[in-house]
Structures are given as C-alpha cells and as structure tokens.
Design a protein around this motif. Structure first.
Motif, PDB file in Angstrom:
ATOM      1  N   GLN B  85       0.851  -1.184   0.000  1.00 16.14           N
ATOM      2  CA  GLN B  85       0.000   0.000   0.000  1.00 16.14           C
ATOM      3  C   GLN B  85       0.898   1.250   0.000  1.00 16.14           C
ATOM      4  O   GLN B  85       2.075   1.163   0.313  1.00 16.14           O
ATOM      5  CB  GLN B  85      -0.878   0.011   1.260  1.00 16.14           C
ATOM      6  N   PRO B  86       0.344   2.433  -0.318  1.00 18.17           N
ATOM      7  CA  PRO B  86       1.107   3.662  -0.091  1.00 18.17           C
ATOM      8  C   PRO B  86       1.431   3.768   1.399  1.00 18.17           C
ATOM      9  O   PRO B  86       0.552   3.543   2.221  1.00 18.17           O
ATOM     10  CB  PRO B  86       0.139   4.777  -0.525  1.00 18.17           C
ATOM     11  N   ASN B  87       2.693   4.076   1.672  1.00 16.73           N
ATOM     12  CA  ASN B  87       3.130   4.188   3.069  1.00 16.73           C
ATOM     13  C   ASN B  87       2.702   2.942   3.854  1.00 16.73           C
ATOM     14  O   ASN B  87       2.168   3.039   4.959  1.00 16.73           O
ATOM     15  CB  ASN B  87       2.539   5.465   3.691  1.00 16.73           C
ATOM     16  N   GLY B  88       2.933   1.785   3.266  1.00  9.44           N
ATOM     17  CA  GLY B  88       2.468   0.525   3.847  1.00  9.44           C
ATOM     18  C   GLY B  88       3.476  -0.103   4.801  1.00  9.44           C
ATOM     19  O   GLY B  88       4.535   0.462   5.081  1.00  9.44           O
ATOM     20  N   GLU B 131      -2.549  -5.445  -3.923  1.00  7.86           N
ATOM     21  CA  GLU B 131      -3.088  -4.376  -3.075  1.00  7.86           C
ATOM     22  C   GLU B 131      -4.179  -3.551  -3.748  1.00  7.86           C
ATOM     23  O   GLU B 131      -5.090  -3.070  -3.092  1.00  7.86           O
ATOM     24  CB  GLU B 131      -1.962  -3.457  -2.589  1.00  7.86           C
ATOM     25  N   GLY B 132      -4.036  -3.325  -5.052  1.00  8.16           N
ATOM     26  CA  GLY B 132      -5.073  -2.520  -5.706  1.00  8.16           C
ATOM     27  C   GLY B 132      -5.064  -1.062  -5.289  1.00  8.16           C
ATOM     28  O   GLY B 132      -6.088  -0.395  -5.373  1.00  8.16           O
ATOM     29  N   ALA B 133      -3.909  -0.565  -4.845  1.00  5.79           N
ATOM     30  CA  ALA B 133      -3.847   0.852  -4.446  1.00  5.79           C
ATOM     31  C   ALA B 133      -3.605   1.728  -5.667  1.00  5.79           C
ATOM     32  O   ALA B 133      -4.366   2.639  -5.958  1.00  5.79           O
ATOM     33  CB  ALA B 133      -2.743   1.057  -3.411  1.00  5.79           C
ATOM     34  N   GLN B 136      -6.658  -0.467  -9.984  1.00  6.56           N
ATOM     35  CA  GLN B 136      -7.771  -1.322  -9.585  1.00  6.56           C
ATOM     36  C   GLN B 136      -8.112  -2.269 -10.732  1.00  6.56           C
ATOM     37  O   GLN B 136      -7.940  -1.886 -11.888  1.00  6.56           O
ATOM     38  CB  GLN B 136      -8.994  -0.477  -9.208  1.00  6.56           C
ATOM     39  N   SER B 138      -7.955  -4.818  -7.147  1.00  4.52           N
ATOM     40  CA  SER B 138      -6.951  -5.519  -6.356  1.00  4.52           C
ATOM     41  C   SER B 138      -6.953  -6.996  -6.735  1.00  4.52           C
ATOM     42  O   SER B 138      -7.773  -7.440  -7.536  1.00  4.52           O
ATOM     43  CB  SER B 138      -7.251  -5.340  -4.865  1.00  4.52           C
ATOM     44  N   SER B 356     -10.533  -9.554   4.699  1.00  6.18           N
ATOM     45  CA  SER B 356      -9.762  -8.909   3.637  1.00  6.18           C
ATOM     46  C   SER B 356      -9.711  -9.796   2.401  1.00  6.18           C
ATOM     47  O   SER B 356      -9.833 -11.019   2.492  1.00  6.18           O
ATOM     48  CB  SER B 356      -8.307  -8.717   4.078  1.00  6.18           C
ATOM     49  N   ALA B 381      -2.489  -2.914  10.187  1.00  7.18           N
ATOM     50  CA  ALA B 381      -2.523  -3.364   8.788  1.00  7.18           C
ATOM     51  C   ALA B 381      -2.587  -2.157   7.868  1.00  7.18           C
ATOM     52  O   ALA B 381      -3.186  -1.139   8.217  1.00  7.18           O
ATOM     53  CB  ALA B 381      -3.734  -4.258   8.542  1.00  7.18           C
ATOM     54  N   HIS B 382      -1.972  -2.265   6.717  1.00  6.63           N
ATOM     55  CA  HIS B 382      -1.884  -1.148   5.766  1.00  6.63           C
ATOM     56  C   HIS B 382      -1.340   0.084   6.493  1.00  6.63           C
ATOM     57  O   HIS B 382      -1.816   1.201   6.323  1.00  6.63           O
ATOM     58  CB  HIS B 382      -3.248  -0.851   5.126  1.00  6.63           C
TER      59      HIS B 382
END
Lengths: 419, 419
Positions: B85-88, B131-133, B136, B138, B356, B381-382
């Motif tokens: 994820q962004p900043n994951g 992740e699909g961040a 899309q 995901s 999830s 998470a994330h």
C-alpha cells in the motif's frame, strides 16, 4: 447619463474581455496572476491608456488608471477585479471593472467638452486576487492597499504548485515596486449581486449598507491508516468519517441558526487507496453571520462539533482560524447619495448587507465607500451560468457614473488616504 | 522443520527486502509495478535462481519460480505478493513470499540430500498488484491467473497519472507474454493476520475456513458550483455535504449491523477553492459481510442512504458497483491438514474467515487452497507499524513448510489446473 445612454461600448468591452480565459462551458478560467489574468490586465491597461489615463502598477500588482483632471488634487477611486474563480462566470468582478472604466470615459468626455468640472480626480482600479481561489487570502490586493495585509505576506502566499504570488505576478509582468503615492478620498464599486434578493424583491439595484462578519478556518484531522477489510470497525480512526461528521454538523448548524451561512470546502483526503482507511483530511471552513455576537456563538457550537467528532471517531484535529472579518456598516452619506441617484433615474432599490467578501469591504475600513449591486439572473455565482441582463448592466453603468460624478464634486473632500 | 529450525535465512531475507522502498517512517512504499516493486521482483528472482528454481514471468507479470523435482509432474503453488500500500507496512504480502521462498529452500535441500521424495513439484509465486492501491482492481495478478479477470482488462487499468499496468510492467521489465503452461494441483499461502483476533484468542496461528462477501462501488455526486457567502443555504447543492451524509450513514450502518465492515475512501472534491461550494465529489465505497444475504440487505440500506442524501441536498448521484466477491468456504481437507500440522508442532490455532481480500481467495475458486495467518502484533494493517514478532515468523515458516510437504506428497493429486 440617462436611460438613453448607449450601452454599445460597455457591451463591446464585455464581449472582448469575456473571450480572455473563456472556457467551453460559457464561463472563464482566469484565476489570479495566471496567463489569462495577465492578458485581461493588458487588455484593461490598453483601454485605460486609450481613455487618457496614466497607468500605475502598485507593489502587489493592483492596476490603476489615473485620470488627473485637476492637477495635484486627490482621487476618487472606483473598480473591482478581473480575476475569476476556477470555471467561474463572466460577470463576477469583470462587470464592475468595465462599468467603472466606461463611467470614467463618460466623465472624461464631459471634462473634455467642458460640460462638467470636477473638484477631484478619478482613478480606476483592478484589484489583484479578489477571489482567493489560487492564492489565499482573498481580497488580497485591496487589503495590501489599505494596510490590512502586509505586502510580504501577500507576495509570499503559495498556490497548490508552490508558486508564490511574487513569482506569478513577475511572470505576467505585473509586479510593481511601490504604492501609487497618490491621495484618495472615497471608493465606489459596483458588482453583480451573486444572489436572488433583488429579483425576489423586484428591485433593480442593491445599495450595500453593511457587511457580514466571517471567520475562516483550516481544519486538519489525523486518524490512523488501517485496512478497510480486516480492521474491526470499533478500532478504526477514520479521518474521513470525522470530516463527514463535521461537514454535516456545520450544515445542520446553519440550517438551525437561520440568518447564518456556513460551508466546508477544499476537502483533501490521504492516502489515496480504495482499501485503506483515510489517515488525514484537510478542509476549509467558513462561518458567516450578520454580527459578531452571533458569530462567536456559532464558533462555540462549531468547536463543540469537533469535540463530538473526536469522541465518536478517536480522530484528533488541529483547527486554525486563519482569517476573520468583523461586521461593518457602510458610509451613511454614501448610502444616501446612492438612494438619491437611483431615485433620480427611477430605479427601485433594495438595501442589504453583503454576505460575500468584496474589495469594497477592505476599502470601507479606510475611506468613505459606496457599494452597489446589480441583479444576478437566477442568482448564479462562482458558476459559468452567471448572468446579468443587458438592461441591468445599463442601469448599473448609469448608477456608478452618477455616484462617481457626485463623489468627484463632493464638497469638503474629507480625510485623505495615501497609498 | 521444528522449533529448532534456524530463522536466520528468513530474517536476513526480510531485512534485505524491507530496505527496498523503505521510507523514513519504518514502512515501505512499493506500490504495484513501480521502480521499487521492480527492485523487489529482481531481488526475489535472484533468490529463486540461487535456490535452484526456473523463472517464468507470466502474461500479467506474476513471477514464478519452478522447482521441478519430478520431471513433468504438476505443481503445488505457494506465495503471496511483494507490492505494498502507499506508506504501507513491511509484512503485508512480503512475509508470505519470503516464508514460501524459505520453505521451498528447505524442501529442496531435503530433496537434494535424499531425505525426502515428493510426488509433486513446487512453485513459488509473487502475484502482481494484490493491493489494488495504484491500479484497480486488487488481487489482479492471481485473478488473471485463475481466469476470473481478463488479461486485457488488467493490463489496460490506469493509475491516477493515466499510466497503464501494461506500461508500468513493461517499464520495470516484468511483462511476460504467456501463461506458464504448467499444471497446478493446490495452492498454499501464509499471510500476516492484519487484525487482532489471534492475539485476543491467545493463539499462534489462524487457519482460514472461509472468506467474506464484498461489494465495492464508485460513487459520484454532482451538485452545483456556487458562492459560499452569497448563496442562500437552502439553494445550495453541495456535493461535499451529500458525501458527508453518506460517509457517516455508511459508518452508522456498520456500527448497527454488528458483523459487517464498511468504508468510504479515496474522496476527491472539486473545484478546489475556499469560497466555492463543492460541485462534484467522487469516492470508493466497500461493504463486506460474512454472507451474501446480509450483504444484499446492507446494499439496500446503503441505497436508501443515497436517496435520503438526494432528498436532503438536491445533489444527484451515479453509483456503479464495479466489483463483487461472494462469500466462499475453503478446502475442508486443507483445513484438516493444517490442523494436524499445527497440532504436531504444538501450535494453538484459531479458525476464522478472512474479511480482507487475498490472492488465495482467487486461487480457492479454481483449486484446493490452504490459507494460514500468523499474528499481527497490535493488529496493525496497511500501516507502517505492521509487526509480526520473530517467534511468530518462525511458527509461520514451520507451518507453511509442513503444509507444502504434505501437499507435495498428497495421494491422488486431484484435478489439475493449467495456467
């Protein structure tokens, strides 16, 4: 001027100016100190020079055209702004500048032919960044002119791309060095109403008697980035939910309070991922009320909303009130002068407070100021559908011309403001 | 493997991989098909080659390492995803890939020394864009692999800068041409839990018995651009207010309904000006429930919220359900196999549905699938704070190794899936 005044020159100006920054939706995209704003400023400067004015660009890019009919005498000032909102309308600000320009031409013609002898001189102005869309705060150029905003703060303001006002004005060739060095006696502005009060009251002209108080805030919520699937609902700290509670709460406050306007705008949410709970939101909040007492009470209820949102979401907030404007009354003699002028040409008038900010509010704090509204068909504002009918454009031109004629011959002259 | 299994190799891998895309907050920024994801894929490919695997990059960029111990035999497949994820966090997906890699090395060593003779071969996989961040939907790579998503749809998906998956995979050198052409028998994945159920139940391993149903939507509100000051409150059509009503309403639904997760994310609002009422908002909505019956009921209540928002704000909406996933049960024999393996090494287990999405949900629709969870300390998470303790990383490694050992010697072999 009278009902037989030709509107051709103003309409021709209006159509030329409306092409600058025109968009496909019928509106204009001419935000402050963009290339389109630069083109509009060059168009105005050329028109002022042709009308016989001397141009001065001041220290924050305000464009002045000075008509010096009486050597060394102070000036009556009139104008509005050429900058627009994003995807804005053609009339907001632009109508006022064009009406002031054409009024100045009519009065100048009368001076030239000897039909009229003013006591004071006249200046037309286009104020920098009235809209406050690209750069905050709004009403920027007129506030620097009146001393309400420091020049360095204004020039240092950044847009979303981190371009400063200084850089943007320099890029379009409209950053001047110094104040005008002239003395001013009074200010008059005509602007489209941006609402439906004139239409509702079946009147043709608004005379502004006061301005509402307003508080503006930057609000930031900090929650916690988590998984939209796995994280139990009760453990989430959703900064978007906190924002939603405050947006709907502020709106409900306004609905409850009656004579009170409120808005939440410019919402930004991070991070941008479908399956991540929003960790941070930022937004702009405005509360507007007819007087300060009401506004303080509403601020207290707004802050209570923030506390409730914190209790319900565990999201924290930082709230900064970055701007306030107190309620103010306009110059009583100016209101009377406008009434007489309207009566002389048979216009039905409404007297009203302005809820929106205008350059005239800044000017009203330092010199006698007259503010007029001409009707907005459909009440559209900050929207491509803005419309003021030609008959109303003509009425407004007649009125601003008469008001300026009266101000330029006002006996006594009052206290001078140098800027 | 046993409790005396050395963890050094996995921890060394983990520290190396965590440096790829590491950010200053202790997490990773390694969204799908970015340069950082490319670096992680190259790191994995090199490690697989060193372990004796043959590499194949398939038609949607999934990275396979094939350990062909029995010439021509079908494969047991194991893995997870390296994108973040962004900043994951460092663990989401990455832990599963590394545990699968290290399990393959252990099993390969046993084959080499003759200590173990498998019936079937083993393959390790890193699935593209779980992740699909950035893009899309995901669970993209595994869904193309199983046939649930068309390759052309996946490769044509665009990020916010209009870069397609095809372009992004090509740029990092990971767009393959063809499916693997191999046969597969079963899939096993281990993943960090991303919640606190294991900790709450004081157990050391989750065995996934099913997956929740989910609906995902794109929702757009269209209001009307107007002036935050002048426009009367009752005449506004504020797309941000409509969004706020739905955000808080969806959250209240989830709070009421108990076993139900819901979220609104990725809110975008236009235009961006402090004193313009928001004309358009866009957002992503997810509803997740343990079964379809509950989900359909919740969707009906969600649609009622939209109607209420329309009545209250006069803002119109367009709602598109762009994704749905039905609830599913996991392979009963796999659950039993995992129970036995845990019991043999003395691990306390919890059996649970996954809320999830995971690549294993796609695989579960086409072949026998085993899914394990190892605890997430603090339930993060994330989020950069994701943490799985070393003792739990070791337990997970022991478990996935044993499950793969059992699957690779499973008698009968079942139906083959070719992809």
């Amino acid at each position: 001027l009278s009902a037989s005044t030709p509107l051709d020159r103003l309409m021709s100006d209006f159509h030329e100016l409306s092409r600058i920054g025109a968009n496909a939706l019928g509106g204009v995209e001419r935000q402050a100190a963009t290339a389109a704003d630069g083109a509009a400023r060059r168009w105005l400067t050329a028109a002022l020079v042709r009308a016989g004015a001397t141009i001065h660009i001041d220290q924050v890019g305000n464009v002045f055209g000075f008509f010096e009919w009486v050597a060394g005498a102070p000036y009556v000032l009139t104008g509005s702004h050429l900058d627009s909102q994003p995807n804005g309308g053609r009339f907001d600000g632009a109508y006022g500048v064009l009406a002031s320009l054409d009024a100045a031409r009519h009065l100048s013609d009368d001076v030239t032919t000897g039909a009229w002898a003013p006591t004071w001189n006249l200046a037309v102005v286009d104020w920098t960044n009235e809209e406050g869309a690209r750069f905050q705060p709004s009403v920027m150029g007129s506030s620097v002119f009146t001393g309400g905003l420091a020049r360095e703060v204004a020039l240092g303001a950044e847009d979303s791309q981190n371009v400063t006002v200084r850089q943007a004005l320099t890029a379009i060739g409209f950053l001047g060095e110094a104040p005008t060095g002239r003395d001013f006696l009074a200010y008059a502005e005509i602007h489209v109403e941006q609402g439906s009060r004139l239409t509702a009251q079946q009147t043709e002209l608004g005379i502004v008697t006061g301005s509402w108080a307003a508080f503006k805030y930057d609000l930031e919520f900090t929650g916690e980035q988590s998984h939209t699937g796995a994280t139990p609902m009760a453990q989430r700290k959703d900064a978007l939910l906190a924002a939603a509670l405050v947006i709907s709460g502020v709106h409900a406050l306004a609905a409850d309070a009656g004579d009170f306007h409120a808005s939440v705008t410019e919402l930004e949410a991070y991070p941008k991922s479908p399956n991540v709970v929003t960790a941070r939101t930022r937004m702009h909040v405005e509360l507007r009320a007819p007087d300060m007492q009401v506004l303080w009470e509403l601020e207290a209820r707004f802050l209570e909303l923030l506390r409730t949102a914190h209790r319900e979401t565990a999201v924290t907030n930082v709230i900064v009130r970055n701007w306030h404007r107190e309620a103010a009354a306009y110059w009583p003699e100016g209101i009377e002068l406008a009434r007489r002028a309207a009566s002389a040409v048979g216009l039905r008038t409404s007297e009203m407070a302005t809820i929106s900010g205008h350059d005239s509010i800044a000017l009203n704090s330092v010199m006698p100021t007259v503010m007029l509204f001409t009707p907005s068909a459909g009440g559209w504002a900050h929207n491509v559908n803005e419309l003021t009918e030609e008959a109303d454009m003509l009425n407004g031109l007649i009125m601003i011309t008469q008001v300026l004629r009266d101000l330029c011959t006002l006996s006594g002259g009052g206290v001078r403001f140098r800027a």
